[in-house]
Design a protein around this motif. Structure first.
Motif, PDB file in Angstrom:
ATOM      1  N   VAL A  80       0.815  -1.224   0.000  1.00  0.00           N
ATOM      2  CA  VAL A  80       0.000   0.000   0.000  1.00  0.00           C
ATOM      3  C   VAL A  80       0.849   1.276   0.000  1.00  0.00           C
ATOM      4  CG1 VAL A  80      -1.821   1.236   1.220  1.00  0.00           C
ATOM      5  CG2 VAL A  80      -1.849  -1.242   1.183  1.00  0.00           C
ATOM      6  N   THR A  81       1.898   1.298   0.835  1.00  0.00           N
ATOM      7  CA  THR A  81       2.695   2.527   0.975  1.00  0.00           C
ATOM      8  C   THR A  81       3.269   3.022  -0.356  1.00  0.00           C
ATOM      9  OG1 THR A  81       3.206   1.778   3.210  1.00  0.00           O
ATOM     10  CG2 THR A  81       4.483   3.639   2.379  1.00  0.00           C
TER      11      THR A  81
ATOM     12  N   ILE B  72       0.657   4.939  -2.040  1.00  0.00           N
ATOM     13  CA  ILE B  72       0.413   6.223  -1.356  1.00  0.00           C
ATOM     14  C   ILE B  72       1.456   7.249  -1.822  1.00  0.00           C
ATOM     15  CG2 ILE B  72       0.471   7.411   0.890  1.00  0.00           C
ATOM     16  CD1 ILE B  72      -0.783   5.002   2.189  1.00  0.00           C
ATOM     17  N   TYR B  73       2.714   6.805  -1.868  1.00  0.00           N
ATOM     18  CA  TYR B  73       3.800   7.709  -2.293  1.00  0.00           C
ATOM     19  C   TYR B  73       3.589   8.167  -3.735  1.00  0.00           C
ATOM     20  CZ  TYR B  73       6.862   7.293   1.754  1.00  0.00           C
ATOM     21  OH  TYR B  73       7.404   7.397   2.993  1.00  0.00           O
TER      22      TYR B  73
ATOM     23  N   GLU C 174       0.860  10.682  -3.865  1.00  0.00           N
ATOM     24  CA  GLU C 174       1.210  11.965  -3.263  1.00  0.00           C
ATOM     25  C   GLU C 174       1.970  12.870  -4.230  1.00  0.00           C
ATOM     26  OE1 GLU C 174       3.083  11.102   0.475  1.00  0.00           O
ATOM     27  OE2 GLU C 174       1.156  10.846   1.491  1.00  0.00           O
TER      28      GLU C 174
ATOM     29  N   GLU D 130      -0.509  14.966  -5.492  1.00  0.00           N
ATOM     30  CA  GLU D 130      -1.183  15.759  -4.463  1.00  0.00           C
ATOM     31  C   GLU D 130      -0.543  17.142  -4.329  1.00  0.00           C
ATOM     32  OE1 GLU D 130      -1.053  13.942  -0.642  1.00  0.00           O
ATOM     33  OE2 GLU D 130      -3.050  14.608  -0.084  1.00  0.00           O
TER      34      GLU D 130
ATOM     35  N   HIS E  13       1.198  16.549   1.506  1.00  0.00           N
ATOM     36  CA  HIS E  13       2.101  15.768   2.346  1.00  0.00           C
ATOM     37  C   HIS E  13       3.518  15.788   1.811  1.00  0.00           C
ATOM     38  CE1 HIS E  13      -1.822  13.917   3.331  1.00  0.00           C
ATOM     39  NE2 HIS E  13      -1.343  14.122   4.521  1.00  0.00           N
TER      40      HIS E  13
ATOM     41  N   PRO F 132      -4.454   9.163  -1.092  1.00  0.00           N
ATOM     42  CA  PRO F 132      -4.195  10.580  -0.841  1.00  0.00           C
ATOM     43  C   PRO F 132      -4.322  11.382  -2.141  1.00  0.00           C
ATOM     44  CG  PRO F 132      -2.546   9.249   0.257  1.00  0.00           C
ATOM     45  CD  PRO F 132      -3.371   8.317  -0.592  1.00  0.00           C
TER      46      PRO F 132
ATOM     47  N   TYR G   3      -5.076   1.104  -5.853  1.00  0.00           N
ATOM     48  CA  TYR G   3      -4.993   1.336  -4.418  1.00  0.00           C
ATOM     49  C   TYR G   3      -6.172   0.673  -3.676  1.00  0.00           C
ATOM     50  CZ  TYR G   3      -4.770   3.721   0.024  1.00  0.00           C
ATOM     51  OH  TYR G   3      -4.706   3.973   1.357  1.00  0.00           O
TER      52      TYR G   3
ATOM     53  N   ASP H 202      -0.419  13.642  11.020  1.00  0.00           N
ATOM     54  CA  ASP H 202       0.776  13.389  10.208  1.00  0.00           C
ATOM     55  C   ASP H 202       1.371  12.011  10.486  1.00  0.00           C
ATOM     56  OD1 ASP H 202       0.463  15.737   8.978  1.00  0.00           O
ATOM     57  OD2 ASP H 202       2.041  16.819  10.056  1.00  0.00           O
TER      58      ASP H 202
ATOM     59  N   HIS I 122      -1.356   9.144   9.376  1.00  0.00           N
ATOM     60  CA  HIS I 122      -1.874   9.257   8.007  1.00  0.00           C
ATOM     61  C   HIS I 122      -1.854   7.955   7.205  1.00  0.00           C
ATOM     62  CE1 HIS I 122      -1.166  10.136   3.690  1.00  0.00           C
ATOM     63  NE2 HIS I 122      -2.224  10.898   3.860  1.00  0.00           N
ATOM     64  N   ASP I 123      -0.682   7.311   7.136  1.00  0.00           N
ATOM     65  CA  ASP I 123      -0.564   6.120   6.270  1.00  0.00           C
ATOM     66  C   ASP I 123      -1.412   4.956   6.787  1.00  0.00           C
ATOM     67  OD1 ASP I 123       1.121   7.730   4.917  1.00  0.00           O
ATOM     68  OD2 ASP I 123       2.930   6.520   5.163  1.00  0.00           O
TER      69      ASP I 123
ATOM     70  N   HIS J  53      -5.149   5.645   5.947  1.00  0.00           N
ATOM     71  CA  HIS J  53      -5.475   5.368   4.543  1.00  0.00           C
ATOM     72  C   HIS J  53      -5.467   3.864   4.276  1.00  0.00           C
ATOM     73  CE1 HIS J  53      -5.973   9.134   2.359  1.00  0.00           C
ATOM     74  NE2 HIS J  53      -5.178   9.670   3.267  1.00  0.00           N
ATOM     75  N   SER J  54      -4.535   3.135   4.896  1.00  0.00           N
ATOM     76  CA  SER J  54      -4.407   1.699   4.620  1.00  0.00           C
ATOM     77  C   SER J  54      -5.543   0.887   5.221  1.00  0.00           C
ATOM     78  CB  SER J  54      -3.083   1.158   5.164  1.00  0.00           C
ATOM     79  OG  SER J  54      -2.019   1.936   4.699  1.00  0.00           O
TER      80      SER J  54
ATOM     81  N   HIS K 270      -8.662  13.095   5.957  1.00  0.00           N
ATOM     82  CA  HIS K 270      -8.829  14.442   5.386  1.00  0.00           C
ATOM     83  C   HIS K 270      -9.869  14.513   4.264  1.00  0.00           C
ATOM     84  CE1 HIS K 270      -5.943  13.299   2.271  1.00  0.00           C
ATOM     85  NE2 HIS K 270      -5.047  13.060   3.208  1.00  0.00           N
TER      86      HIS K 270
END
Lengths: 228, 66
Positions: A28-29, A32-33, A36, A39, A46, A125, A196, B52, B55-56, B59-60, B66
């Motif tokens: 997942v991370t 997310i990156y 972003e 974003e 972020h 995000p 995602y 902050d 956050h991750d 979302h996961s 937000h």
């Protein structure tokens, strides 16, 4: 009894959080990156810290801080969920083992992930949405309705009660989650967002299965040792 | 004679059973409150300084964010 419940929750939560954090960091991370990057320039950014810190050492420090905080949050959430699973063990009066734990984990997945996600799908995000407070109210109501509906529906073997339970489960969805159809599309490409959603729902299922199995296993061990 | 013994044993057993059920109910209530507090703290708090770090995870694990 309370001590055994706390011990189980702490241990199962910690173990699950560590395993889940490893899985999350490669599934997942990265998405997310990736999201972003799109974003930047939106109202919530972020990436500002990442862009501001051009130095490689600073960047590395930020990354370590981010992963550590995520691990810490995972531990807190996992222990919280494990406490709820253990409460379920005690209330149900059923024989507890890892297999039974997995059933409770799947129950948790339905209550905390799948049913709320039907109204509020996992948001990468950068995606746009309605104010967070409204979504949180709907989320809490859905979690409550699903847990009550599924819990009573499973344990009370009466057709009328079960019909009411089904109604309670679908009620939040009849009312509907905060509507996002009026909003402009977000900045993140659809390909990343859909990817995602699937990965999030999958890794969450893995999380709940590990949490249930480890809770069942540890609770069983501690029960045997306290009985002897 | 037998009846006398029973009349002494039964109330004390009931008392014991009642106490253990009370302990169980209180333990379950306590653990549910602990659990919900932790989940709420990590998954639902919107304060900037906490958001902050959480956050991750939010979302996961499909918490509203937000």
């Amino acid at each position: 009894m309370l001590i055994r419940m706390i011990q189980t929750g702490l241990l199962a939560g910690f173990i699950t959080a560590v395993i889940y954090s490893l899985i999350q960091s490669v599934t997942v991370t990265p998405i997310i990156y990736e999201a972003e990057r799109y974003e930047v320039g939106s109202s919530i950014d972020h990436n500002s810290t990442k862009l501001a810190t051009k130095d490689k050492g600073d960047y590395l420090r930020e990354e370590i801080k981010r992963y550590s905080l995520t691990l810490l949050t995972n531990i807190v959430v996992s222990i919280g969920f494990a406490f709820l699973i253990v409460a379920g063990f005690v209330i149900s009066k059923r024989k507890i083992n890892p297999k039974e734990g997995i059933y409770w984990g799947i129950f948790g997945y339905f209550v905390f992930i799948l049913f709320p996600a039907l109204g509020l799908p996992p948001e990468v995000p950068g995606s746009v949405s309605t104010p967070v407070e409204g979504r949180q109210i709907w989320w809490v109501c859905t979690v409550f309705a699903t847990s009550v509906g599924m819990g009573f529906g499973f344990f009370i073997k009466n057709t009328y009660v079960r019909l009411i339970c089904i109604f309670v489960i679908i009620l939040p969805h009849l009312i509907g989650a905060p509507n996002i159809s009026d909003l402009k599309p977000g900045l993140v490409p659809l390909e990343i967002a859909t990817h995602y959603v699937v990965w999030t729902l999958f890794t969450s299922l893995v999380f709940w299965i590990i949490l249930g199995a480890s809770s069942g296993m540890i609770y069983k061990r501690l029960s045997i040792s306290s009985d002897n | 004679m037998g009846d006398n013994i029973q009349s002494v044993i039964v109330p004390s057993e009931l008392q014991k059973d009642h106490t253990s059920r009370m302990t169980k109910a209180m333990s379950v209530t306590a653990i549910v409150i602990f659990g919900l507090s932790l989940v709420w703290f990590a998954g639902m708090t919107n304060a900037e300084y906490l958001h902050d770090g959480t956050h991750d995870t939010r979302h996961s694990l499909v918490f509203p964010c937000h």
